[in-house]
Design a protein around this motif. Structure first.
Motif, PDB file in Angstrom:
ATOM      1  N   PRO A  20       0.679  -1.431  -0.019  1.00 54.74           N
ATOM      2  CA  PRO A  20      -0.066   0.057  -0.192  1.00 54.74           C
ATOM      3  C   PRO A  20       0.775   1.188  -0.004  1.00 54.74           C
ATOM      4  O   PRO A  20       0.360   2.147  -0.727  1.00 54.74           O
ATOM      5  N   VAL A  21       2.101   1.228   0.699  1.00 50.14           N
ATOM      6  CA  VAL A  21       2.785   2.494   0.881  1.00 50.14           C
ATOM      7  C   VAL A  21       4.055   2.169   0.445  1.00 50.14           C
ATOM      8  O   VAL A  21       4.994   1.615   1.250  1.00 50.14           O
ATOM      9  N   ALA A  22       4.635   2.212  -0.660  1.00 51.75           N
ATOM     10  CA  ALA A  22       5.958   1.805  -0.898  1.00 51.75           C
ATOM     11  C   ALA A  22       6.923   2.897  -0.908  1.00 51.75           C
ATOM     12  O   ALA A  22       6.785   4.033  -0.885  1.00 51.75           O
ATOM     13  N   GLY A  23       8.310   2.488  -0.051  1.00 51.64           N
ATOM     14  CA  GLY A  23       9.289   3.306   0.226  1.00 51.64           C
ATOM     15  C   GLY A  23      10.716   2.838  -0.630  1.00 51.64           C
ATOM     16  O   GLY A  23      10.417   2.021  -1.626  1.00 51.64           O
ATOM     17  N   ILE A  24      11.408   3.692  -0.449  1.00 52.85           N
ATOM     18  CA  ILE A  24      12.763   3.580  -1.129  1.00 52.85           C
ATOM     19  C   ILE A  24      13.267   2.093  -1.056  1.00 52.85           C
ATOM     20  O   ILE A  24      13.823   1.366  -2.007  1.00 52.85           O
ATOM     21  N   ASN A  25      12.911   1.366   0.135  1.00 53.60           N
ATOM     22  CA  ASN A  25      13.532   0.115   0.489  1.00 53.60           C
ATOM     23  C   ASN A  25      12.644  -0.976  -0.693  1.00 53.60           C
ATOM     24  O   ASN A  25      13.036  -2.261  -0.484  1.00 53.60           O
ATOM     25  N   HIS A  26      11.693  -0.591  -1.056  1.00 58.76           N
ATOM     26  CA  HIS A  26      10.841  -1.623  -1.802  1.00 58.76           C
ATOM     27  C   HIS A  26      11.233  -1.507  -3.426  1.00 58.76           C
ATOM     28  O   HIS A  26      10.716  -2.253  -4.230  1.00 58.76           O
ATOM     29  N   ALA A  27      12.153  -0.825  -3.718  1.00 55.44           N
ATOM     30  CA  ALA A  27      12.567  -0.813  -5.244  1.00 55.44           C
ATOM     31  C   ALA A  27      13.434  -1.940  -5.121  1.00 55.44           C
ATOM     32  O   ALA A  27      14.144  -2.480  -4.521  1.00 55.44           O
ATOM     33  N   GLY A  28      13.594  -2.461  -6.481  1.00 51.23           N
ATOM     34  CA  GLY A  28      14.429  -3.587  -6.974  1.00 51.23           C
ATOM     35  C   GLY A  28      13.556  -4.530  -7.837  1.00 51.23           C
ATOM     36  O   GLY A  28      12.642  -4.114  -8.374  1.00 51.23           O
ATOM     37  N   ASN A  29      14.160  -5.630  -8.117  1.00 47.96           N
ATOM     38  CA  ASN A  29      13.486  -6.714  -8.994  1.00 47.96           C
ATOM     39  C   ASN A  29      12.620  -7.521  -8.156  1.00 47.96           C
ATOM     40  O   ASN A  29      12.747  -7.909  -6.976  1.00 47.96           O
ATOM     41  N   TYR A  30      11.409  -7.738  -8.614  1.00 51.52           N
ATOM     42  CA  TYR A  30      10.446  -8.471  -8.160  1.00 51.52           C
ATOM     43  C   TYR A  30      10.254  -9.946  -9.187  1.00 51.52           C
ATOM     44  O   TYR A  30       9.981  -9.463 -10.494  1.00 51.52           O
ATOM     45  N   ILE A  45       9.912  -8.239 -12.979  1.00 50.39           N
ATOM     46  CA  ILE A  45       9.656  -6.814 -13.400  1.00 50.39           C
ATOM     47  C   ILE A  45      10.641  -5.835 -12.262  1.00 50.39           C
ATOM     48  O   ILE A  45      11.034  -6.459 -11.230  1.00 50.39           O
ATOM     49  N   TYR A  46      11.052  -4.897 -12.789  1.00 54.65           N
ATOM     50  CA  TYR A  46      11.858  -4.086 -12.138  1.00 54.65           C
ATOM     51  C   TYR A  46      11.281  -2.844 -11.715  1.00 54.65           C
ATOM     52  O   TYR A  46      10.482  -2.146 -12.422  1.00 54.65           O
ATOM     53  N   VAL A  47      11.347  -2.484 -10.310  1.00 54.34           N
ATOM     54  CA  VAL A  47      10.346  -1.242  -9.847  1.00 54.34           C
ATOM     55  C   VAL A  47      11.371  -0.316  -9.399  1.00 54.34           C
ATOM     56  O   VAL A  47      12.399  -0.503  -8.375  1.00 54.34           O
ATOM     57  N   HIS A  48      11.339   0.883  -9.834  1.00 49.47           N
ATOM     58  CA  HIS A  48      12.104   1.940  -9.559  1.00 49.47           C
ATOM     59  C   HIS A  48      11.190   2.974  -8.749  1.00 49.47           C
ATOM     60  O   HIS A  48      10.201   3.384  -8.951  1.00 49.47           O
ATOM     61  N   ILE A  49      11.741   3.411  -7.518  1.00 50.70           N
ATOM     62  CA  ILE A  49      10.953   4.477  -6.607  1.00 50.70           C
ATOM     63  C   ILE A  49      12.057   5.423  -6.481  1.00 50.70           C
ATOM     64  O   ILE A  49      13.228   5.371  -6.040  1.00 50.70           O
ATOM     65  N   PHE A  50      11.656   6.736  -6.961  1.00 52.54           N
ATOM     66  CA  PHE A  50      12.308   7.934  -7.005  1.00 52.54           C
ATOM     67  C   PHE A  50      11.505   9.286  -6.573  1.00 52.54           C
ATOM     68  O   PHE A  50      10.331   9.156  -6.615  1.00 52.54           O
ATOM     69  N   ASN A  51      12.269  10.269  -6.321  1.00 54.46           N
ATOM     70  CA  ASN A  51      11.865  11.583  -6.123  1.00 54.46           C
ATOM     71  C   ASN A  51      11.886  12.312  -7.379  1.00 54.46           C
ATOM     72  O   ASN A  51      13.041  12.461  -7.989  1.00 54.46           O
ATOM     73  N   GLY A  52      11.026  13.145  -7.593  1.00 53.83           N
ATOM     74  CA  GLY A  52      10.989  14.074  -8.781  1.00 53.83           C
ATOM     75  C   GLY A  52      10.634  13.739  -9.962  1.00 53.83           C
ATOM     76  O   GLY A  52       9.905  12.636  -9.929  1.00 53.83           O
ATOM     77  N   SER A  88      21.969  -1.782  -6.195  1.00 58.86           N
ATOM     78  CA  SER A  88      21.003  -1.722  -5.093  1.00 58.86           C
ATOM     79  C   SER A  88      20.364  -0.642  -5.152  1.00 58.86           C
ATOM     80  O   SER A  88      20.671   0.511  -5.704  1.00 58.86           O
ATOM     81  N   SER A  89      19.219  -0.604  -4.392  1.00 58.74           N
ATOM     82  CA  SER A  89      18.303   0.687  -4.650  1.00 58.74           C
ATOM     83  C   SER A  89      18.998   1.827  -4.092  1.00 58.74           C
ATOM     84  O   SER A  89      18.586   3.014  -4.864  1.00 58.74           O
ATOM     85  N   VAL A  90      19.519   1.728  -2.798  1.00 59.96           N
ATOM     86  CA  VAL A  90      20.125   3.159  -2.534  1.00 59.96           C
ATOM     87  C   VAL A  90      21.325   3.695  -3.635  1.00 59.96           C
ATOM     88  O   VAL A  90      21.214   4.893  -3.861  1.00 59.96           O
ATOM     89  N   THR A  91      22.267   2.880  -3.733  1.00 63.77           N
ATOM     90  CA  THR A  91      23.141   3.338  -4.936  1.00 63.77           C
ATOM     91  C   THR A  91      22.601   3.556  -6.070  1.00 63.77           C
ATOM     92  O   THR A  91      23.095   4.833  -6.691  1.00 63.77           O
ATOM     93  N   TYR A  92      21.536   3.121  -6.597  1.00 64.12           N
ATOM     94  CA  TYR A  92      20.750   3.609  -7.678  1.00 64.12           C
ATOM     95  C   TYR A  92      20.188   4.925  -7.642  1.00 64.12           C
ATOM     96  O   TYR A  92      20.443   5.873  -8.571  1.00 64.12           O
TER      97      TYR A  92
END
Length: 292
Positions: free
Chosen positions: A230-240, A252-259, A276-280
C-alpha cells in the motif's frame, strides 16, 4: 473362443448327451438339433452351430475417438486414453509412432524409459497410457493397437506446452515514495493449477513479509497471484519475480524515486539494474545534477 466359452460349450454337450440317453418317446431330430445313436459300438452325433448357443461374437470397437488430442505441460503427468469395447482375448499395445518404439504390451512396459506405463483396472475397458514428468520430446503421435486379425488401431496426439508466469504491464515500473505498488502475476499455457506461487524481492521470498508492508494473495484455480504494497518506500525498489511451482518465472523491475522521471531511466541496462536501490538513487541524483 475364450476358456469360459469352451467350458460352457462342453456343459451344453453333456446336457444333450444326458437327454439323448433318456427313456421315452422322442421326436425326429431337426437338422440343427443334437442327436446321438450307437452304431457298431461307436457314438456319433450332430450339434447345433456355435452361434446358435452363444449368438454372434461381438465385434471389437474403440470408444475413444481417433485423432484425439491430449495437451500436457512440461513436468506434469499426461494421460492418453484408449477405451475399447468387446476386447475379449485381445491385447492392447502402445506404440510411439515417430520412431515406432513399442512402449507397452498389456500391463508390461517394454520401453527402457520407465516414465511410460499402461493403466488398466480389472474388468474395465480403459487402457490409458500414462507418461510421467512430461518432456518436450514426448510430443507426437501415439498408436493404441489391439491384437486381432488383422490388428486394429487408433492414433492419438500428445501436445506439450511450457507453462510460464506473466506479470501484467511493462517490465519496468516507476513509482514515487508513498505510492501503492500492485503487481499481478498470471500463469499461462498451463494445463493444471499451480500448487503455490512465490514472490521474490531481489533474492528474498516475501510471501509472508506482512510486517514489511507486503500482502500476497493467490488464487490457484484462477492461476492468479497478486502482490500489494500500500505504501511503497525506497526499500521496496528492486527486482520482483513471480515463481509458480510448475511454470517458468517472470520478473519486473520497480524504480522508486523523487522528482520527475528522467529519460535515462527508460533504457536502463541489465548491469545497471543490478545496483542496489540506495546506490541507484545516489547515482541518478548525481547524473541529474551534472546534466543540469
Amino acid at each position: 473362443m475364450s476358456e469360459g466359452q469352451r467350458c460352457l460349450y462342453i456343459v451344453v454337450l453333456l446336457i444333450h448327451t444326458t437327454i439323448g440317453t433318456g427313456e421315452g418317446p422322442t421326436s425326429p431330430p431337426s437338422p440343427r438339433s443334437s442327436t446321438f445313436r450307437i452304431e457298431d459300438n461307436e457314438l456319433t452325433g450332430t450339434f447345433p452351430p456355435f452361434e446358435d448357443i452363444f449368438g454372434q461374437v461381438p465385434e471389437k470397437q474403440f470408444a475413444t475417438e481417433n485423432n484425439t488430442v491430449v495437451t500436457s505441460q512440461i513436468g506434469s503427468t499426461a494421460l492418453i486414453p484408449c477405451v475399447i469395447r468387446n476386447i475379449g482375448d485381445g491385447i492392447i499395445s502402445w506404440i510411439r509412432r515417430k520412431d515406432y518404439h513399442l512402449l507397452t504390451v498389456g500391463l508390461t512396459t517394454y520401453s527402457s524409459d520407465q516414465r511410460f506405463q499402461a493403466i488398466h483396472l480389472q474388468h474395465s475397458e480403459d487402457w490409458t497410457l500414462k507418461v510421467k514428468f512430461v518432456q518436450k520430446r514426448d510430443a507426437g503421435v501415439y498408436e493404441c493397437q489391439v491384437s486381432s486379425h488383422p490388428p486394429t488401431s487408433i492414433f492419438l496426439r500428445l501436445d506439450v506446452v511450457e507453462a510460464r508466469a506473466q506479470i501484467s504491464g511493462p517490465t519496468e515500473k516507476y513509482l514515487k515514495p508513498g505510492s501503492t505498488l500492485r503487481l499481478q502475476c498470471s500463469v499461462v499455457q498451463t494445463t493444471e493449477a499451480p500448487a503455490f506461487v512465490f514472490w521474490y524481492h531481489n533474492n528474498r521470498m516475501i510471501n509472508y513479509d506482512a510486517e514489511r508492508g507486503v500482502n500476497v494473495t493467490t488464487d490457484p484455480e484462477q492461476r492468479l497471484s497478486d502482490l500489494l504494497i500500500p505504501v511503497a518506500g525506497i526499500n521496496h525498489a528492486g527486482n520482483y519475480t513471480c515463481v509458480p511451482n510448475n511454470a517458468v518465472p517472470a520478473s519486473i523491475y520497480v524504480h522508486i524515486f523523487n522528482g520527475e522521471n528522467p529519460a535515462a531511466m527508460q533504457s536502463s541496462s541489465p548491469k545497471y539494474l543490478q545496483l542496489s536501490s540506495v546506490t541507484y538513487i545516489y547515482t541518478l541524483t548525481a547524473t541529474y545534477l551534472i546534466i543540469r
